[in-house]
Design a protein around this motif. Structure first.
Motif, PDB file in Angstrom:
ATOM      1  N   ILE A 764      -5.558  70.077 -25.251  1.00 45.84           N
ATOM      2  CA  ILE A 764      -5.494  69.159 -24.113  1.00 45.84           C
ATOM      3  C   ILE A 764      -4.947  69.904 -22.900  1.00 45.84           C
ATOM      4  N   THR A 765      -5.640  69.807 -21.787  1.00 44.85           N
ATOM      5  CA  THR A 765      -5.219  70.480 -20.556  1.00 44.85           C
ATOM      6  C   THR A 765      -4.139  69.660 -19.858  1.00 44.85           C
ATOM      7  N   THR A 766      -3.092  70.314 -19.467  1.00 48.35           N
ATOM      8  CA  THR A 766      -2.017  69.649 -18.724  1.00 48.35           C
ATOM      9  C   THR A 766      -1.731  70.431 -17.453  1.00 48.35           C
ATOM     10  N   VAL A 767      -1.237  69.715 -16.444  1.00 53.44           N
ATOM     11  CA  VAL A 767      -0.815  70.342 -15.185  1.00 53.44           C
ATOM     12  C   VAL A 767       0.546  69.773 -14.813  1.00 53.44           C
ATOM     13  N   PRO A 768       1.345  70.532 -14.059  1.00 55.88           N
ATOM     14  CA  PRO A 768       2.642  70.006 -13.630  1.00 55.88           C
ATOM     15  C   PRO A 768       2.478  68.691 -12.858  1.00 55.88           C
ATOM     16  N   PHE A 769       3.357  67.757 -13.146  1.00 57.06           N
ATOM     17  CA  PHE A 769       3.271  66.431 -12.536  1.00 57.06           C
ATOM     18  C   PHE A 769       4.500  66.106 -11.695  1.00 57.06           C
ATOM     19  N   GLY A 770       5.677  66.465 -12.176  1.00 59.16           N
ATOM     20  CA  GLY A 770       6.891  66.153 -11.437  1.00 59.16           C
ATOM     21  C   GLY A 770       8.107  66.359 -12.303  1.00 59.16           C
ATOM     22  N   ALA A 771       9.151  65.588 -12.052  1.00 63.04           N
ATOM     23  CA  ALA A 771      10.386  65.717 -12.812  1.00 63.04           C
ATOM     24  C   ALA A 771      11.215  64.450 -12.666  1.00 63.04           C
ATOM     25  N   TYR A 772      12.058  64.226 -13.677  1.00 62.55           N
ATOM     26  CA  TYR A 772      13.059  63.168 -13.648  1.00 62.55           C
ATOM     27  C   TYR A 772      14.421  63.837 -13.607  1.00 62.55           C
ATOM     28  N   PHE A 773      15.355  63.223 -12.860  1.00 61.40           N
ATOM     29  CA  PHE A 773      16.684  63.796 -12.718  1.00 61.40           C
ATOM     30  C   PHE A 773      17.737  62.698 -12.906  1.00 61.40           C
ATOM     31  N   SER A 774      18.791  63.046 -13.639  1.00 63.67           N
ATOM     32  CA  SER A 774      19.989  62.211 -13.615  1.00 63.67           C
ATOM     33  C   SER A 774      20.978  62.853 -12.660  1.00 63.67           C
ATOM     34  N   THR A 775      21.824  62.072 -12.024  1.00 59.79           N
ATOM     35  CA  THR A 775      22.719  62.601 -10.996  1.00 59.79           C
ATOM     36  C   THR A 775      24.167  62.321 -11.354  1.00 59.79           C
ATOM     37  N   ASP A 776      25.055  63.174 -10.802  1.00 61.83           N
ATOM     38  CA  ASP A 776      26.487  62.969 -10.997  1.00 61.83           C
ATOM     39  C   ASP A 776      26.995  61.780 -10.201  1.00 61.83           C
ATOM     40  N   ARG A 777      26.373  61.529  -9.067  1.00 63.70           N
ATOM     41  CA  ARG A 777      26.770  60.425  -8.189  1.00 63.70           C
ATOM     42  C   ARG A 777      25.555  60.028  -7.366  1.00 63.70           C
ATOM     43  N   MET A 778      25.626  58.891  -6.744  1.00 65.53           N
ATOM     44  CA  MET A 778      24.500  58.420  -5.939  1.00 65.53           C
ATOM     45  C   MET A 778      24.275  59.364  -4.758  1.00 65.53           C
ATOM     46  N   PRO A 779      23.056  59.871  -4.568  1.00 66.08           N
ATOM     47  CA  PRO A 779      22.795  60.769  -3.431  1.00 66.08           C
ATOM     48  C   PRO A 779      23.135  60.094  -2.106  1.00 66.08           C
ATOM     49  N   SER A 780      23.740  60.869  -1.201  1.00 66.02           N
ATOM     50  CA  SER A 780      24.121  60.346   0.109  1.00 66.02           C
ATOM     51  C   SER A 780      22.928  60.332   1.049  1.00 66.02           C
ATOM     52  N   THR A 781      23.107  59.647   2.165  1.00 63.71           N
ATOM     53  CA  THR A 781      22.055  59.586   3.169  1.00 63.71           C
ATOM     54  C   THR A 781      21.745  60.971   3.730  1.00 63.71           C
ATOM     55  N   GLU A 782      22.787  61.772   3.941  1.00 66.21           N
ATOM     56  CA  GLU A 782      22.575  63.114   4.473  1.00 66.21           C
ATOM     57  C   GLU A 782      21.772  63.971   3.500  1.00 66.21           C
ATOM     58  N   GLN A 783      22.076  63.841   2.206  1.00 65.85           N
ATOM     59  CA  GLN A 783      21.323  64.610   1.215  1.00 65.85           C
ATOM     60  C   GLN A 783      19.859  64.166   1.164  1.00 65.85           C
ATOM     61  N   ARG A 784      19.633  62.854   1.282  1.00 61.65           N
ATOM     62  CA  ARG A 784      18.260  62.345   1.276  1.00 61.65           C
ATOM     63  C   ARG A 784      17.477  62.875   2.474  1.00 61.65           C
ATOM     64  N   GLN A 785      18.124  62.890   3.656  1.00 63.05           N
ATOM     65  CA  GLN A 785      17.440  63.366   4.850  1.00 63.05           C
ATOM     66  C   GLN A 785      17.083  64.847   4.735  1.00 63.05           C
ATOM     67  N   LYS A 786      18.000  65.656   4.201  1.00 60.20           N
ATOM     68  CA  LYS A 786      17.710  67.071   4.020  1.00 60.20           C
ATOM     69  C   LYS A 786      16.562  67.274   3.035  1.00 60.20           C
ATOM     70  N   LEU A 787      16.568  66.477   1.957  1.00 60.10           N
ATOM     71  CA  LEU A 787      15.500  66.605   0.963  1.00 60.10           C
ATOM     72  C   LEU A 787      14.157  66.191   1.554  1.00 60.10           C
ATOM     73  N   ASP A 788      14.137  65.079   2.305  1.00 60.09           N
ATOM     74  CA  ASP A 788      12.880  64.640   2.919  1.00 60.09           C
ATOM     75  C   ASP A 788      12.324  65.703   3.857  1.00 60.09           C
ATOM     76  N   ASP A 789      13.233  66.334   4.607  1.00 66.20           N
ATOM     77  CA  ASP A 789      12.773  67.381   5.529  1.00 66.20           C
ATOM     78  C   ASP A 789      12.179  68.561   4.759  1.00 66.20           C
ATOM     79  N   GLU A 790      12.812  68.955   3.649  1.00 65.20           N
ATOM     80  CA  GLU A 790      12.309  70.085   2.870  1.00 65.20           C
ATOM     81  C   GLU A 790      11.002  69.728   2.172  1.00 65.20           C
ATOM     82  N   LEU A 791      10.889  68.481   1.677  1.00 68.35           N
ATOM     83  CA  LEU A 791       9.642  68.069   1.038  1.00 68.35           C
ATOM     84  C   LEU A 791       8.497  68.039   2.039  1.00 68.35           C
TER      85      LEU A 791
END
Length: 954
Positions: A764-791
């Motif tokens: 069966i052929t597979t390709v990368p799809f994504g990932a699931y992550f558990s976090t130590d704490r709820m991501p902050s707004t600043e972290q979300r903004q930095k991630l959105d910019d990098e994505l």
């Protein structure tokens, strides 16, 4: 006639002089009447201005063209179309045949001598100063006179060369680019220079680039196709201008029907401006179609709602303004007594007081209308930016504004009716001496109010228990509330009996409120009405919030993160995974792949050539009997009785289906790390994955022998055709050993986990799809903004989700309602307090004369305001809970009926949960904070010392 005119002219002159003499009281009443008029007139002007005329709408969609030619993609089959809306259907019966599909030669429908202008739209990821921005690309020669009005040029010019583009102002603001900058699409090496900025009048927030026809979308499409990526999704229409002649009628309805016979849909300016009769529209003659107009019942309901709002607004104004006129009449009683002593009768006294209402009403109408016009004009740019579209021409309708102004005059007269009658009944001797006399409260009004309360409660109870119509509950609740308003004078008297246990200042305030019910009761009623409406809406909103919270389905455990990329064969997935890992507080990371059939570059749900799909083979014994296919195409549920359908709906074969599947089948390729992220504590499942078994979270997918089958479909079209005939879809089926997780385990849309080694061993052929992550704490707004910019810089169409749990959207509503009710309460109580001070000035001077401390005046004022607020809030809270409970009970019965009907038909629905929640926080704020705040505010603004005047001679 002359005598009547002369007497009213004199009354108006006296009222005008009296209003000018007592400017403070006059301004207070004028403001109370003018403010609603200001709001209504501003709303009317804004609404009329925002409603585009048919000609303005056509200019924005057609420009200066006569018609827009649209290919409905029916392959040239004759069609039937709506004359005004973009709705069409092919001619013929396609119930048991494939729906026609394919391109049409639209040029065959162009009339001889006409001029056509191509208008194409697509989408692309454009490189900006910050990264990548998904942008609409529109190829239209916007400088052509035929396109004038579709795009509004703001600066620079429209493109004239193939390497030039214009951009919307929102795109320039979002991208960090400007006129003179260069822009390029992802996957296309060619750059374009921005030569101008424009806006779309119907969508000011659109990110769009404008290029000449064939200059952008064609090169972009070829580049994406060469890279094996999805295209730009191009769609093309044509603007058409007919040759001009003296007797030209435009693109007529007959011409439209002729184009329909060639499989082409036409949006014609002439037809939209002058639509044909319904009998001349073939589409309307088809079963299930008709003219799209509001029903008479809907229009009546809208008028009734508008009338109710206007009526309640007038009632509120009259309740607050009436005591002001009453106090004004009492302060002018010597003047009114002189009128009587000089031969004036009761109708002259009534005319003078009513003229006061007329003068204030006219002034309020003028001031409110003028301020409303200025406010609407000033707020138009702000509202346009907020709503994201330009309004039409500033539309002033004099008749509507005059009607709104007459409403102010009528309100002023109504507010002065009761004070006028009361003043006219006073004897001349009492008016001249200043004695008020002893007046007994009406015994009829409380009885009428009690009857209205009981009758309204019965109607509301009937509507909530025996009927599904909300209007019955609302009508009964409104009647009950009016009954409470009518009982307010008697209820104020009952409150007065508690004064014997109070200290001096609150006892004096309560006694004054009881003795002067003419000004106390209306103020209490006004507070009651505002608080009752607030409590009713707050109770309903809190209950609905609890219902939404219970119905919320989390996509992940709280604080967990998922990121998926379903396009491009997974080439951008590693960069996306690493970006999340760098920017968020990740604890555990679980990479997941997806199964692909055909080319590795195929995206999820991709129907391009060479792309297939996969599905889980449900064993025959595990298939829901309500969903099986029948050879004759009938509904399989028809074979069962209602009782059998209800029983089957609870059967695990029908009820256990994964919610929000993460892939087309719900299967993902991952290891045991995914179990940790999904908070699934099952050592047996971890062991099964280690042994190469598939872990299933859905019982119907695993057969009795512990096997799970995956079918690989290389030709989706043939598979769909076979399924439509009740046959198994063709494709290779591979079986795997499976471990079934205990029923009820929350898997957050994951139906099963396939170990990577197992998928590889099965070919069966597979390709990368994504990932699931558990976090130590709820991501902050600043972290979300930095991630959105990098994505955004990766250019991948990543779907990122951070599970924050249920977020209530009604908290701001409850806060706004509480603030609104508080302002109304403080305002009404403050008005009543000011009137009480003006009305009881003699009593305050007497207190000062007998040696009362100066602070008594301040504390008395505060308690007078607090007493009104407390009475109004208590009565309003009790009156407001009833309609909310009635509406929730009605909604519960309605949803239970839908649930029962769904079970009878074999449908899958959860038991409806319609709770009734009392917003104790809002009630506490109203019951404690608002009266206390009103009392403190009144005490602070009141002077401690008042002037001691000599007693007037009697």
């Amino acid at each position: 006639m002359n005598n009547w005119f002369s007497s009213w002219r004199a009354a108006v002159r006296i009222a005008r002089r009296d209003a000018w003499r007592y400017k403070g009281r006059s301004f207070l009443v004028l403001a109370m009447i003018a403010l609603p008029i200001l709001g209504v007139s501003a709303a009317d002007l804004t609404l009329r201005t925002s409603e585009l005329s048919t000609g303005e709408q056509l200019t924005r969609s057609l420009g200066a063209a006569d018609a827009r030619i649209v290919d409905p993609d029916y392959g040239g089959v004759p069609i039937l179309q709506h004359p005004v809306e973009e709705n069409s259907m092919p001619v013929g019966d396609y119930e048991n045949k494939p729906w026609p599909k394919g391109r049409t030669d639209v040029s065959a429908s162009f009339p001889p001598g006409s001029t056509a202008l191509t208008d194409s739209s697509g989408a692309g990821k454009v490189r900006t100063a910050h990264g990548i921005l998904q942008t609409e690309i529109r190829e239209l020669k916007a400088a052509d006179p035929m396109a004038r009005g579709i795009m509004a040029l703001q600066d620079g010019r429209f493109p004239e060369k193939a390497d030039e583009v214009a951009a919307t102002t929102h795109f320039l603001a979002s991208s960090g680019l400007g006129i003179g900058s260069t822009v390029a699409a992802r996957g296309l090496d060619r750059e374009y220079r921005i030569v101008g900025s424009y806006e779309l009048p119907d969508d000011l927030k659109a990110d769009q680039l404008n290029a000449l026809p064939g200059a952008f979308l064609d090169p972009l499409g070829k580049a994406l196709e060469a890279a094996g990526m999805p295209g730009a999704g191009r769609s093309t229409t044509h603007l058409l201008a007919l040759p001009r002649s003296a007797d030209a009628e435009g693109f007529t309805w007959n011409m439209v029907k002729a184009a329909n016979a060639k499989g082409v849909m036409v949006i014609s300016r002439a037809v939209v401006l002058d639509p044909p009769a319904d009998s001349d529209v073939p589409l309307f003659q088809q079963e299930g179609w008709g003219a799209y107009e509001d029903s008479a019942a809907a229009q009546a309901a809208a008028l009734a709602a508008a009338g109710t709002v206007v009526g309640l607004a007038m009632l509120e104004i009259c309740l607050l303004a009436g005591p002001a006129f009453a106090v004004g009449a009492r302060r002018s009683r010597r003047q009114l007594g002189l009128v009587g002593a000089n031969g004036g009768d009761r109708r002259h006294i009534r005319a003078i007081v009513l003229a006061g209402g007329l003068v204030i009403g006219v002034a309020a109408a003028v001031v409110g209308t003028v301020l409303g016009l200025l406010l609407a004009f000033a707020l138009q740019p702000v509202l346009e930016d907020y709503m994201g579209k330009r309004f039409g021409a500033f539309d002033v309708r004099p008749l509507e504004l005059i009607g709104i102004g007459l409403l102010a005059v009528l309100t002023g007269l109504l507010a002065a009716v009761v004070p006028a009658v009361t003043a006219s009944r006073q004897t001349v001797l009492a008016s001249l001496t200043g004695r008020r006399g002893v007046r007994r409260s009406s015994r009829v009004l409380p009885v009428v109010g009690l009857v209205a309360v009981l009758l309204g409660a019965v109607i509301a109870l009937y509507g909530s228990v025996y009927s599904d119509r909300f209007i019955i509950v609302a009508g009964g609740s409104a009647l009950a509330e009016l009954g409470v308003v009518a009982m307010t004078p008697a209820l104020v008297g009952l409150f007065g009996r508690t004064g014997r246990w109070l200290p001096l200042s609150p006892r004096l305030a309560l006694r004054d409120a009881v003795r002067n019910r003419g000004r106390t009761a209306p103020a209490v009623a006004a507070v009651l009405a505002a608080v009752a409406g607030t409590v009713a809406v707050a109770t309903y909103q809190a209950s609905d919030d609890a219902q939404q919270r219970a119905a919320y389905e989390a996509r992940l455990p709280h604080g967990a993160v998922s990121v998926m990329v379903g396009e491009g064969g997974g080439r951008d997935v590693p960069a996306v995974r690493d970006a999340v890992q760098r920017n968020l507080p990740v604890d555990v990371r679980a990479d997941v792949d997806r199964i692909v059939v055909g080319k590795a570059s195929c995206g999820m749900y991709d129907d391009n050539k060479g792309c297939g799909r996969h599905e889980v083979v449900i064993p025959v014994a595990n298939r829901c009997p309500l969903w099986v296919y029948t050879p004759d195409g009938s509904d399989p549920a028809d074979k069962y009785t209602k009782a059998e359908r209800r029983k089957l709906a609870q059967d695990w074969r029908c009820s256990e289906t994964p919610s929000m599947p993460s892939t087309e089948s719900g299967l993902v390729v991952a290891d045991a790390g995914l179990l940790k992220v999904l908070a699934i504590q099952d050592p047996a499942a971890e062991k099964a994955l280690a042994e190469g078994k598939v872990v299933s979270f859905s019982r119907p997918m695993v057969d009795a022998g512990g096997k799970l089958g995956i079918r690989l479909i290389t030709d989706p079209a043939k598979a769909d055709e076979a399924v439509a005939k009740g046959q198994e879809a063709p494709g290779r089926v591979t079986s795997f050993d499976a471990y079934q997780v205990a029923p009820g385990t929350e898997s957050y849309g994951v139906a099963g986990i396939v170990p990577p080694a197992t998928a590889k061993a099965a070919g069966i052929t597979t390709v990368p799809f994504g990932a699931y992550f558990s976090t130590d704490r709820m991501p902050s707004t600043e972290q979300r903004q930095k991630l959105d910019d990098e994505l955004s810089k990766t250019g991948a169409g990543a779907e990122l989700h951070v599970e924050e749990g249920f977020v209530s959207e009604t908290s701001i509503v409850l806060l706004s309602l509480t603030v609104f009710a508080g302002l109304i309460t403080i305002g009404a109580a403050g008005i009543a307090t000011g009137l009480a001070q003006a009305d009881a000035e003699a009593d305050l001077k007497t207190l000062a004369a007998v040696g009362a401390p100066p602070r008594v005046r301040r504390t008395l004022s505060g308690f007078q305001c607090g007493v009104v607020a407390v009475m109004g809030v208590l009565l309003g809270s009790a009156a407001g809970v009833l309609p909310a409970i009635g509406l929730r009970l009605t909604e519960r019965r309605q949803q239970m009926n839908w649930y029962e009907q769904a079970l009878d038909l074999g449908g899958m629905m959860d038991m409806p949960h319609v709770p009734i929640i009392i917003p104790w926080g809002t009630l506490a704020a109203l019951l404690v904070a608002v009266p206390l705040g009103a009392a403190l505010l009144a005490a602070l603004v009141t002077r401690s010392r008042g002037a001691v005047a000599r007693r007037a001679a009697t």
